[in-house]
Motif scaffolding. Structure first.
Motif, PDB file in Angstrom:
ATOM      1  N   ASP A   3       0.813  -1.204   0.000  1.00 31.51           N
ATOM      2  CA  ASP A   3       0.000   0.000   0.000  1.00 31.51           C
ATOM      3  C   ASP A   3       0.852   1.261   0.000  1.00 31.51           C
ATOM      4  OD1 ASP A   3      -2.700  -1.325   2.053  1.00 31.51           O
ATOM      5  OD2 ASP A   3      -2.329  -1.369  -0.107  1.00 31.51           O
ATOM      6  N   ASN A   4       1.983   1.245   0.677  1.00 37.11           N
ATOM      7  CA  ASN A   4       2.811   2.442   0.796  1.00 37.11           C
ATOM      8  C   ASN A   4       4.281   2.115   0.549  1.00 37.11           C
ATOM      9  OD1 ASN A   4       0.979   4.711   1.807  1.00 37.11           O
ATOM     10  ND2 ASN A   4       0.426   2.978   3.131  1.00 37.11           N
ATOM     11  N   PRO A   5       4.619   1.714  -0.664  1.00 40.53           N
ATOM     12  CA  PRO A   5       6.016   1.387  -0.930  1.00 40.53           C
ATOM     13  C   PRO A   5       6.883   2.638  -0.940  1.00 40.53           C
ATOM     14  CG  PRO A   5       4.767   1.387  -2.959  1.00 40.53           C
ATOM     15  CD  PRO A   5       3.789   1.624  -1.879  1.00 40.53           C
ATOM     16  N   VAL A   6       8.143   2.439  -0.579  1.00 40.78           N
ATOM     17  CA  VAL A   6       9.101   3.544  -0.635  1.00 40.78           C
ATOM     18  C   VAL A   6       9.806   3.488  -1.976  1.00 40.78           C
ATOM     19  CG1 VAL A   6      11.092   4.592   0.470  1.00 40.78           C
ATOM     20  CG2 VAL A   6       9.382   3.400   1.854  1.00 40.78           C
ATOM     21  N   GLU A   7       9.855   4.613  -2.646  1.00 42.18           N
ATOM     22  CA  GLU A   7      10.511   4.652  -3.953  1.00 42.18           C
ATOM     23  C   GLU A   7      11.998   4.325  -3.782  1.00 42.18           C
ATOM     24  OE1 GLU A   7       9.571   8.112  -6.046  1.00 42.18           O
ATOM     25  OE2 GLU A   7      10.869   7.696  -7.734  1.00 42.18           O
ATOM     26  N   PRO A   8      12.567   3.549  -4.714  1.00 42.02           N
ATOM     27  CA  PRO A   8      13.992   3.216  -4.618  1.00 42.02           C
ATOM     28  C   PRO A   8      14.838   4.461  -4.398  1.00 42.02           C
ATOM     29  CG  PRO A   8      12.943   2.009  -6.399  1.00 42.02           C
ATOM     30  CD  PRO A   8      11.932   2.972  -5.903  1.00 42.02           C
ATOM     31  N   GLY A  20      -0.102  10.945   2.509  1.00 38.41           N
ATOM     32  CA  GLY A  20      -0.871  10.221   1.495  1.00 38.41           C
ATOM     33  C   GLY A  20      -0.113   9.040   0.936  1.00 38.41           C
ATOM     34  N   TRP A  21      -0.827   8.257   0.152  1.00 41.86           N
ATOM     35  CA  TRP A  21      -0.294   7.033  -0.436  1.00 41.86           C
ATOM     36  C   TRP A  21       0.693   7.359  -1.550  1.00 41.86           C
ATOM     37  CZ3 TRP A  21      -2.646   4.480  -5.132  1.00 41.86           C
ATOM     38  CH2 TRP A  21      -2.009   3.264  -5.416  1.00 41.86           C
ATOM     39  N   GLN A  22       1.827   6.626  -1.548  1.00 39.57           N
ATOM     40  CA  GLN A  22       2.787   6.755  -2.629  1.00 39.57           C
ATOM     41  C   GLN A  22       2.803   5.442  -3.413  1.00 39.57           C
ATOM     42  OE1 GLN A  22       6.772   7.876  -1.526  1.00 39.57           O
ATOM     43  NE2 GLN A  22       7.637   7.060  -3.432  1.00 39.57           N
ATOM     44  N   PRO A  23       2.196   5.416  -4.570  1.00 42.26           N
ATOM     45  CA  PRO A  23       2.155   4.167  -5.339  1.00 42.26           C
ATOM     46  C   PRO A  23       3.513   3.831  -5.922  1.00 42.26           C
ATOM     47  CG  PRO A  23       1.214   5.953  -6.626  1.00 42.26           C
ATOM     48  CD  PRO A  23       1.516   6.525  -5.268  1.00 42.26           C
ATOM     49  N   ALA A  24       3.698   2.542  -6.218  1.00 42.57           N
ATOM     50  CA  ALA A  24       4.904   2.150  -6.952  1.00 42.57           C
ATOM     51  C   ALA A  24       4.873   2.804  -8.324  1.00 42.57           C
ATOM     52  CB  ALA A  24       4.955   0.633  -7.089  1.00 42.57           C
ATOM     53  N   ALA A 161     -13.849  12.458  -4.168  1.00 41.56           N
ATOM     54  CA  ALA A 161     -12.587  12.875  -4.773  1.00 41.56           C
ATOM     55  C   ALA A 161     -11.520  13.212  -3.743  1.00 41.56           C
ATOM     56  CB  ALA A 161     -12.827  14.075  -5.700  1.00 41.56           C
ATOM     57  N   GLN A 162     -11.888  13.845  -2.636  1.00 41.19           N
ATOM     58  CA  GLN A 162     -10.882  14.243  -1.648  1.00 41.19           C
ATOM     59  C   GLN A 162     -10.205  13.027  -1.020  1.00 41.19           C
ATOM     60  OE1 GLN A 162     -12.685  16.885   1.192  1.00 41.19           O
ATOM     61  NE2 GLN A 162     -12.482  18.677  -0.146  1.00 41.19           N
ATOM     62  N   ASP A 163     -10.992  12.009  -0.686  1.00 42.88           N
ATOM     63  CA  ASP A 163     -10.410  10.794  -0.113  1.00 42.88           C
ATOM     64  C   ASP A 163      -9.522  10.083  -1.116  1.00 42.88           C
ATOM     65  OD1 ASP A 163     -13.416   9.984   1.764  1.00 42.88           O
ATOM     66  OD2 ASP A 163     -11.745  11.325   2.214  1.00 42.88           O
ATOM     67  N   ILE A 164     -10.002   9.984  -2.366  1.00 40.10           N
ATOM     68  CA  ILE A 164      -9.232   9.284  -3.396  1.00 40.10           C
ATOM     69  C   ILE A 164      -7.953  10.044  -3.714  1.00 40.10           C
ATOM     70  CG2 ILE A 164      -9.271   8.617  -5.838  1.00 40.10           C
ATOM     71  CD1 ILE A 164     -12.231   7.913  -5.444  1.00 40.10           C
ATOM     72  N   ALA A 165      -8.001  11.365  -3.639  1.00 41.92           N
ATOM     73  CA  ALA A 165      -6.802  12.168  -3.917  1.00 41.92           C
ATOM     74  C   ALA A 165      -5.674  11.863  -2.950  1.00 41.92           C
ATOM     75  CB  ALA A 165      -7.158  13.655  -3.864  1.00 41.92           C
ATOM     76  N   VAL A 166      -6.016  11.421  -1.735  1.00 43.76           N
ATOM     77  CA  VAL A 166      -4.994  11.144  -0.725  1.00 43.76           C
ATOM     78  C   VAL A 166      -4.593   9.675  -0.708  1.00 43.76           C
ATOM     79  CG1 VAL A 166      -4.481  11.209   1.751  1.00 43.76           C
ATOM     80  CG2 VAL A 166      -5.780  13.068   0.685  1.00 43.76           C
ATOM     81  N   GLU A 167      -5.567   8.789  -0.835  1.00 40.89           N
ATOM     82  CA  GLU A 167      -5.296   7.366  -0.669  1.00 40.89           C
ATOM     83  C   GLU A 167      -5.522   6.535  -1.926  1.00 40.89           C
ATOM     84  OE1 GLU A 167      -3.939   5.906   1.763  1.00 40.89           O
ATOM     85  OE2 GLU A 167      -3.899   7.552   3.200  1.00 40.89           O
ATOM     86  N   ASP A 248      -0.913  18.470  -6.509  1.00 44.12           N
ATOM     87  CA  ASP A 248      -1.911  18.181  -7.538  1.00 44.12           C
ATOM     88  C   ASP A 248      -1.451  17.028  -8.431  1.00 44.12           C
ATOM     89  OD1 ASP A 248      -4.394  18.959  -9.076  1.00 44.12           O
ATOM     90  OD2 ASP A 248      -2.894  19.243 -10.649  1.00 44.12           O
ATOM     91  N   GLU A 249      -0.174  17.000  -8.775  1.00 43.74           N
ATOM     92  CA  GLU A 249       0.361  15.908  -9.596  1.00 43.74           C
ATOM     93  C   GLU A 249       0.313  14.581  -8.839  1.00 43.74           C
ATOM     94  OE1 GLU A 249       4.139  17.599 -10.401  1.00 43.74           O
ATOM     95  OE2 GLU A 249       3.535  18.534 -12.299  1.00 43.74           O
ATOM     96  N   ARG A 250       0.624  14.608  -7.550  1.00 43.79           N
ATOM     97  CA  ARG A 250       0.558  13.375  -6.753  1.00 43.79           C
ATOM     98  C   ARG A 250      -0.877  12.842  -6.707  1.00 43.79           C
ATOM     99  NH1 ARG A 250       3.383  16.493  -2.685  1.00 43.79           N
ATOM    100  NH2 ARG A 250       5.633  16.380  -3.017  1.00 43.79           N
ATOM    101  N   CYS A 251      -1.831  13.752  -6.530  1.00 44.16           N
ATOM    102  CA  CYS A 251      -3.243  13.329  -6.489  1.00 44.16           C
ATOM    103  C   CYS A 251      -3.641  12.623  -7.778  1.00 44.16           C
ATOM    104  CB  CYS A 251      -4.149  14.543  -6.254  1.00 44.16           C
ATOM    105  SG  CYS A 251      -3.975  15.293  -4.617  1.00 44.16           S
ATOM    106  N   LYS A 252      -3.199  13.170  -8.893  1.00 45.49           N
ATOM    107  CA  LYS A 252      -3.549  12.575 -10.188  1.00 45.49           C
ATOM    108  C   LYS A 252      -2.872  11.216 -10.371  1.00 45.49           C
ATOM    109  CE  LYS A 252      -4.706  16.688 -12.936  1.00 45.49           C
ATOM    110  NZ  LYS A 252      -5.191  17.488 -11.819  1.00 45.49           N
ATOM    111  N   ILE A 253      -1.638  11.097  -9.963  1.00 44.46           N
ATOM    112  CA  ILE A 253      -0.923   9.824 -10.138  1.00 44.46           C
ATOM    113  C   ILE A 253      -1.526   8.740  -9.241  1.00 44.46           C
ATOM    114  CG2 ILE A 253       1.313   8.701  -9.785  1.00 44.46           C
ATOM    115  CD1 ILE A 253       2.554  11.408 -10.687  1.00 44.46           C
TER     116      ILE A 253
END
Length: 659
Positions: A3-8, A20-24, A161-167, A248-253
């Motif tokens: 759910d919350n991987p750390v980027e290499p 917020g969530w950081q996707p792979a 949208a607000q919840d999805i933007a974060v998680e 804003d870019e993180r929310c979209k990704i």
């Protein structure tokens, strides 16, 4: 995938600085992997359009291909859905074009007032027995507009949208392939729709600024454009790194892909032989109409209504269908008035109401079982009550009237409540299809024949015996429709918590008392005749002639007048023109006029200066001379009726002194 991987190259400390969530990092799949997945999907018997829609949508085609070898089973009422859990690109999934959450706002062709752009036909099972849906649409623009309307309302009514933007999207969408067949000759369009999760995917599209029409007709027809849209976000993350992105870019990704349960097969129960589209709707109903997120009573009844119509229109193993396909569309409100002529069906809405009541509530236990099957398919209730069947019938009856008035709760709600009570009349259960006086396609004198048959039943004592006859009942159903739709309403709900003198009878009881009398039958006939002609409803006397006020005007029929005239006693009230009875009827007219004046004043106060602005009269006022004239007239009336109250008090005091 965690759910919350750390980027290499990053650390936990760095991650905590960005909430917020950081996707792979998403990567664009290789074309060869997409082709391999398509080959595997063909092995499940899907159409070429469904194969292409699914293969291009997978974030990890190789992962989905492995899951196809042993798909998970999702049990629904009527069968088992075979699903593959995976992630899909958000740019490939659309909200359900006929989302049940939209029921209360749909346009129905039978109303004759709505535009056809919103009157889409419900999806059906695709031919060939595959786990796919098929829907007919007039033109690409009509479907695009419908999808846009659905998205806008879903985003407004169920904001996520607000919840999805974060998680991101946490719970998987249930995704089904849908082929759109255009009636104007445009090539068929293969889509993936969220059978469950339209609110979530609509919120995702809102975050990404995606238009449904672009997903369906631009990216859906051009793989290169779709891959270009995904690739630009993947490049952005690689180039800048997660920490350097704007919020804003993180929310979209986070919204770039969604978890999904992709339906790839369907195994119907051998006992029921249920079709795929019914199983999908059952799944939606069990998810939303039952907890945890109910749609609300009116929308629940709408969803049940379509399930009931399916149940009535499908033949059983040893029985014929209860209604025809043409009647099903007529009851559903999807047949336009022009199409009614070709089908030989009536255009009068009270005839349609009576046919719905007869088909869903009449016919005894056999009909009840068929209707209950449809209700159970969505609610899993073992024993739906008669009141629930009545509510479903009323919601179908209201569809044409409600079109264009879906937001006018003050108009719709009281009429829904009255019809729900009126059609609990027990005699309705005994209505049979083979015994009717006025149905679809009957001649112009059929209403008069129905009136005469009801008069004959009243002369034989039916009604006074505690049960109305079949003609009296048929006329009661039709008259109740017009009396409820009238303004002012000539049939209303019973009074709750009133005084001893208030009439607390339910609408069904009032109808029985009314249709037990010759005058009441003539009144019901006049209500139907006037309602069909678009005229106001007026009171009639024992001969069926219009009654007039002291000023010589026809007396408007009101609930108070109906309850006064048909009090339910053993003999009909006399048509009194003198004394207390006549005065009390006139007082009912006075009260109705006062209530109408109050409503008119409230209506004027609600007129805005401009769209969405404040009240015009609250801001600008009104001409003082006109207001003075109105107040002087009201003062004269007020003083006059106050004198009546003073006289009544004097007489009461005198009587008390004498005693």
């Amino acid at each position: 995938m965690t759910d919350n991987p750390v980027e290499p190259g990053g650390t936990v400390e760095e991650e905590t600085t960005v909430p917020g969530w950081q996707p792979a990092p998403w990567t664009l799949p290789r074309t060869a992997a997409v082709d391999n997945l398509a080959d595997a999907l063909r092995g499940h018997g899907l159409t070429e359009g469904g194969v292409r829609a699914m293969a291009r949508a997978a974030v990890r085609p190789d992962d989905m291909r492995r899951r196809l070898t042993d798909p998970a089973e999702l049990r629904v009422q009527g069968g088992t859905l075979l699903i593959a859990e995976t992630r899909l690109w958000s740019a490939t999934v659309l909200p359900h074009p006929a989302n049940p959450r939209e029921y209360g706002h749909r346009q129905y062709a039978l109303s004759g007032s709505g535009t056809r752009r919103s009157a889409l036909v419900e999806p059906r099972s695709a031919p060939g027995g595959t786990a796919e849906l098929e829907m007919r649409a007039g033109t690409p623009s009509s479907l695009a507009q419908r999808l846009e309307d659905a998205k806008g309302r879903l985003v407004r009514d169920n904001p996520l949208a607000q919840d999805i933007a974060v998680e991101g999207v946490l719970q998987p969408l249930t995704v089904v392939p849908l082929t759109v067949v255009h009636e104007n000759g445009h090539p068929d369009c293969a889509l993936l729709i969220a059978a469950d999760g339209s609110s979530r995917i609509s919120a995702v599209h809102e975050l990404l600024d995606y238009r449904p029409a672009k997903i369906a007709y631009e990216w859906g027809a051009d793989d290169r454009k779709l891959r270009g849209e995904i690739s630009r976000w993947a490049r952005l993350v690689r180039k800048q790194g997660w920490a350097e992105l704007t919020e804003d870019e993180r929310c979209k990704i986070r919204a770039l892909s969604v978890p999904a349960r992709v339906v790839v097969g369907f195994l119907p129960d051998a006992r029921t032989g249920q079709m795929f589209h019914t199983a999908v709707r059952n799944f939606i109903g069990l998810t939303h109409i039952r907890p945890p997120r109910p749609y609300g009573p009116a929308v629940e009844n709408e969803a049940k209504a379509d399930a009931v119509l399916d149940s009535l229109a499908e033949p059983g193993r040893s029985t014929t269908a209860h209604i025809t396909e043409a009647e099903k569309r007529w009851f559903a409100g999807t047949t336009s008035r022009e199409e009614l002529k070709t089908a030989g069906l009536g255009h009068e809405l009270d005839i349609r109401a009576e046919e719905i009541v007869r088909s869903l509530l009449g016919g005894g236990i056999g009909t009840a079982r068929r209707v209950n099957e449809g209700i159970r398919s969505l609610t899993a209730k073992q024993r739906p009550k008669r009141e629930e069947r009545v509510d479903v019938a009323v919601e179908l009856i209201l569809r044409p009237m409600r079109t264009g008035l879906s937001d006018d709760a003050k108009f719709v709600r009281p009429r829904r409540a009255v019809l729900q009570r009126a059609y609990r009349l027990p005699e309705i259960e005994e209505l049979r299809a083979e015994v009717r006086w006025e149905g679809p396609g009957t001649d112009g004198r059929a209403l008069e024949k129905l009136r005469d048959a009801a008069l004959d039943e009243a002369d034989r004592g039916l009604g006074d015996s505690g049960r109305l006859g079949p003609a009296q009942t048929e006329l009661a159903v039709k008259a109740a429709y017009h009396m409820a739709m009238a303004e002012p309403m000539a049939l209303q709900r019973e009074v709750f918590g009133g005084g001893e003198e208030d009439d607390d009878r339910g609408a069904a009881t009032v109808l029985r008392a009314m249709l037990s009398r010759r005058r009441g039958i003539l009144q019901a006939y006049e209500a139907v005749r006037a309602g069909r002609a678009g005229e106001r409803l007026h009171e009639v006397d024992e001969s069926g002639s219009l009654m007039v006020t002291a000023e010589g005007r026809p007396r408007i029929l009101t609930d108070a007048l109906v309850r006064h005239a048909y009090s339910g006693g053993p003999v009909p009230l006399e048509d009194s023109r003198v004394g207390g009875k006549a005065a009390s009827v006139s007082w009912a007219c006075v009260r109705e006029s006062v209530d109408r004046l109050r409503r008119d004043v409230d209506g004027m106060a609600r007129v805005p200066v401009e769209e969405g602005g404040p009240s015009f009269v609250s801001q600008e006022g009104w001409d003082p001379s006109q207001v003075k004239d109105a107040r002087d007239a009201l003062d004269r009336v007020s003083r006059r009726i106050a004198g009546w109250a003073d006289r009544a008090e004097e007489r009461a005091e005198a009587a008390a002194t004498e005693s």
